[in-house]
Write a protein that holds these residues in place. Structure first.
Motif, PDB file in Angstrom:
ATOM      1  N   GLY A  90       6.938   1.763  11.182  1.00 34.59           N
ATOM      2  CA  GLY A  90       6.952   0.333  11.484  1.00 34.59           C
ATOM      3  C   GLY A  90       7.096  -0.483  10.204  1.00 34.59           C
ATOM      4  N   THR A  91       6.864  -1.769  10.333  1.00 34.31           N
ATOM      5  CA  THR A  91       7.031  -2.689   9.212  1.00 34.31           C
ATOM      6  C   THR A  91       5.704  -3.346   8.865  1.00 34.31           C
ATOM      7  N   SER A  92       5.356  -3.317   7.579  1.00 38.30           N
ATOM      8  CA  SER A  92       4.193  -4.057   7.103  1.00 38.30           C
ATOM      9  C   SER A  92       4.573  -5.525   6.932  1.00 38.30           C
ATOM     10  N   GLU A  93       3.676  -6.405   7.305  1.00 39.75           N
ATOM     11  CA  GLU A  93       3.936  -7.834   7.196  1.00 39.75           C
ATOM     12  C   GLU A  93       4.027  -8.258   5.731  1.00 39.75           C
ATOM     13  N   GLY A  94       4.611  -9.443   5.528  1.00 41.84           N
ATOM     14  CA  GLY A  94       4.682  -9.997   4.190  1.00 41.84           C
ATOM     15  C   GLY A  94       5.998  -9.691   3.510  1.00 41.84           C
ATOM     16  N   SER A  95       6.035  -9.912   2.198  1.00 45.33           N
ATOM     17  CA  SER A  95       7.231  -9.672   1.410  1.00 45.33           C
ATOM     18  C   SER A  95       6.838  -9.080   0.063  1.00 45.33           C
ATOM     19  N   PHE A  96       7.793  -8.471  -0.594  1.00 50.28           N
ATOM     20  CA  PHE A  96       7.570  -7.794  -1.870  1.00 50.28           C
ATOM     21  C   PHE A  96       6.817  -8.703  -2.842  1.00 50.28           C
ATOM     22  N   GLY A  97       5.778  -8.156  -3.459  1.00 49.54           N
ATOM     23  CA  GLY A  97       4.907  -8.950  -4.318  1.00 49.54           C
ATOM     24  C   GLY A  97       5.025  -8.666  -5.793  1.00 49.54           C
ATOM     25  N   GLU A  98       6.110  -7.999  -6.213  1.00 55.71           N
ATOM     26  CA  GLU A  98       6.392  -7.759  -7.634  1.00 55.71           C
ATOM     27  C   GLU A  98       5.300  -6.960  -8.352  1.00 55.71           C
ATOM     28  N   GLY A  99       4.511  -6.183  -7.589  1.00 55.84           N
ATOM     29  CA  GLY A  99       3.440  -5.418  -8.196  1.00 55.84           C
ATOM     30  C   GLY A  99       2.175  -6.211  -8.419  1.00 55.84           C
ATOM     31  N   ILE A 100       2.197  -7.488  -8.077  1.00 60.24           N
ATOM     32  CA  ILE A 100       1.021  -8.355  -8.229  1.00 60.24           C
ATOM     33  C   ILE A 100       0.252  -8.441  -6.907  1.00 60.24           C
ATOM     34  N   GLU A 101       0.960  -8.912  -5.878  1.00 61.21           N
ATOM     35  CA  GLU A 101       0.296  -9.059  -4.576  1.00 61.21           C
ATOM     36  C   GLU A 101      -0.053  -7.714  -3.955  1.00 61.21           C
ATOM     37  N   ARG A 103      -1.806  -5.641  -5.137  1.00 63.99           N
ATOM     38  CA  ARG A 103      -3.226  -5.361  -5.400  1.00 63.99           C
ATOM     39  C   ARG A 103      -4.041  -5.541  -4.128  1.00 63.99           C
ATOM     40  N   ARG A 104      -3.606  -6.473  -3.285  1.00 60.59           N
ATOM     41  CA  ARG A 104      -4.307  -6.713  -2.020  1.00 60.59           C
ATOM     42  C   ARG A 104      -4.079  -5.560  -1.041  1.00 60.59           C
ATOM     43  N   ASP A 105      -2.898  -4.957  -1.113  1.00 58.55           N
ATOM     44  CA  ASP A 105      -2.589  -3.815  -0.253  1.00 58.55           C
ATOM     45  C   ASP A 105      -3.449  -2.616  -0.649  1.00 58.55           C
ATOM     46  N   VAL A 132       1.034  -0.096  -9.688  1.00 60.65           N
ATOM     47  CA  VAL A 132      -0.043  -0.644  -8.864  1.00 60.65           C
ATOM     48  C   VAL A 132      -1.366   0.056  -9.195  1.00 60.65           C
ATOM     49  N   ALA A 133      -1.311   1.380  -9.356  1.00 60.42           N
ATOM     50  CA  ALA A 133      -2.526   2.132  -9.688  1.00 60.42           C
ATOM     51  C   ALA A 133      -3.082   1.725 -11.043  1.00 60.42           C
ATOM     52  N   PRO A 150       5.730   7.868 -14.104  1.00 60.28           N
ATOM     53  CA  PRO A 150       5.367   6.487 -14.434  1.00 60.28           C
ATOM     54  C   PRO A 150       6.421   5.811 -15.315  1.00 60.28           C
ATOM     55  N   PRO A 151       6.984   4.664 -14.891  1.00 61.36           N
ATOM     56  CA  PRO A 151       7.978   3.983 -15.726  1.00 61.36           C
ATOM     57  C   PRO A 151       7.349   3.068 -16.778  1.00 61.36           C
ATOM     58  N   LEU A 152       6.107   2.627 -16.523  1.00 59.07           N
ATOM     59  CA  LEU A 152       5.426   1.686 -17.422  1.00 59.07           C
ATOM     60  C   LEU A 152       6.275   0.434 -17.674  1.00 59.07           C
ATOM     61  N   HIS A 153       6.837  -0.103 -16.599  1.00 59.40           N
ATOM     62  CA  HIS A 153       7.619  -1.336 -16.692  1.00 59.40           C
ATOM     63  C   HIS A 153       6.736  -2.568 -16.526  1.00 59.40           C
ATOM     64  N   ARG A 154       5.811  -2.530 -15.587  1.00 63.60           N
ATOM     65  CA  ARG A 154       5.018  -3.697 -15.232  1.00 63.60           C
ATOM     66  C   ARG A 154       3.613  -3.679 -15.831  1.00 63.60           C
ATOM     67  N   THR A 155       3.145  -2.531 -16.261  1.00 68.99           N
ATOM     68  CA  THR A 155       1.789  -2.415 -16.792  1.00 68.99           C
ATOM     69  C   THR A 155       1.751  -2.914 -18.231  1.00 68.99           C
TER      70      THR A 155
END
Length: 236
Positions: A90-101, A103-105, A132-133, A150-155
């Motif tokens: 199925g589909t999870s609600e919402g939209s892509f959060g760029e690795g920030i949002e 955190r709520r997931d 995210v981790a 791990p790409p280490l792009h956003r961390t």
């Protein structure tokens, strides 16, 4: 009579479709797979690759972990789609959060783990899931985190360095032929976490395609969560 375990093998487990509820009001879809008999000895919370690059809860390593490890290693495996992601479940609600949002997931998944009384939770991040981790995993009651490709792009350097002060286990499984971060650079980037368990995989690639690559990854997981279950059978 046993048969070889193949790419599409699904071994016995109790599989339940689940929903996770985030603190910003979204419903995420997922699945919990637990051993058919006996209690799980540990729990794998799977954080999938980049949604905008086709990552979802059925990305093959995560799907195969759920298909095999409840039976082969007495593990519980929780998979879910990050916000805005669709899979056959199925589909999870919402939209892509760029690795920030996201955190709520992750927080919603960990709340579910707590509510269900699932033991000894580990995060398993793959590619984007490792970000995210690393960024958001430390506040949660986990045993450790396994970082697959791990790409280490956003961390940020600060977020990574914070793990140096954390007694929990951090494992990085880095493919020799990765598209984003190869072992030599990984050793440099992760030097701020002196106790990291960095595993360089010869001939490994970012997507871990092929049964030998899958077997290696699943072995690295089980070595941390339930080592007495090794070596993993190749037939069932």
């Amino acid at each position: 009579m046993t048969e070889p375990i193949r790419s599409n093998s699904v071994l016995p487990a109790v599989r339940t479709e689940i929903e996770l509820h985030t603190d910003d009001g979204l419903t995420l879809v997922g699945e919990l797979a637990v051993p058919e008999s006996g209690d799980p000895v540990a729990t794998l919370v799977c954080l999938h690759p980049l949604p905008t690059g086709g990552g979802f809860m059925d990305s093959h390593i995560l799907r195969k972990a759920a298909a095999r490890l409840p039976a082969l290693a007495q593990l519980a495996v929780l998979r879910f789609n990050f916000r805005g992601v669709t899979s056959p479940r199925g589909t999870s609600e919402g939209s892509f959060g760029e690795g920030i949002e996201e955190r709520r997931d992750l927080a919603a998944a960990m709340q579910f783990v707590s509510e269900q009384g699932l033991p000894n939770p580990w995060l398993l991040g793959w590619s984007f899931g490792t970000e995210v981790a690393l960024k958001w995993g430390r506040p949660h009651p986990i045993v450790g985190a396994i970082l697959l490709s791990p790409p280490l792009h956003r961390t940020t350097a600060q977020e990574l360095g914070a793990w140096a002060e954390d007694e929990r286990k951090l494992v990085a499984v880095v493919p020799e032929l990765d598209d984003y971060l190869r072992p030599a650079e990984a050793r440099e980037r992760f030097a701020v976490v002196p106790d990291i368990d960095l595993v360089a995989v010869d001939e490994g690639k970012h997507l871990w395609v092929g049964e030998s690559q899958t077997y290696r990854v699943l072995t690295e997981i089980v070595e941390r969560l339930n080592p007495p279950a090794l070596p993993l059978p190749t037939e069932y």
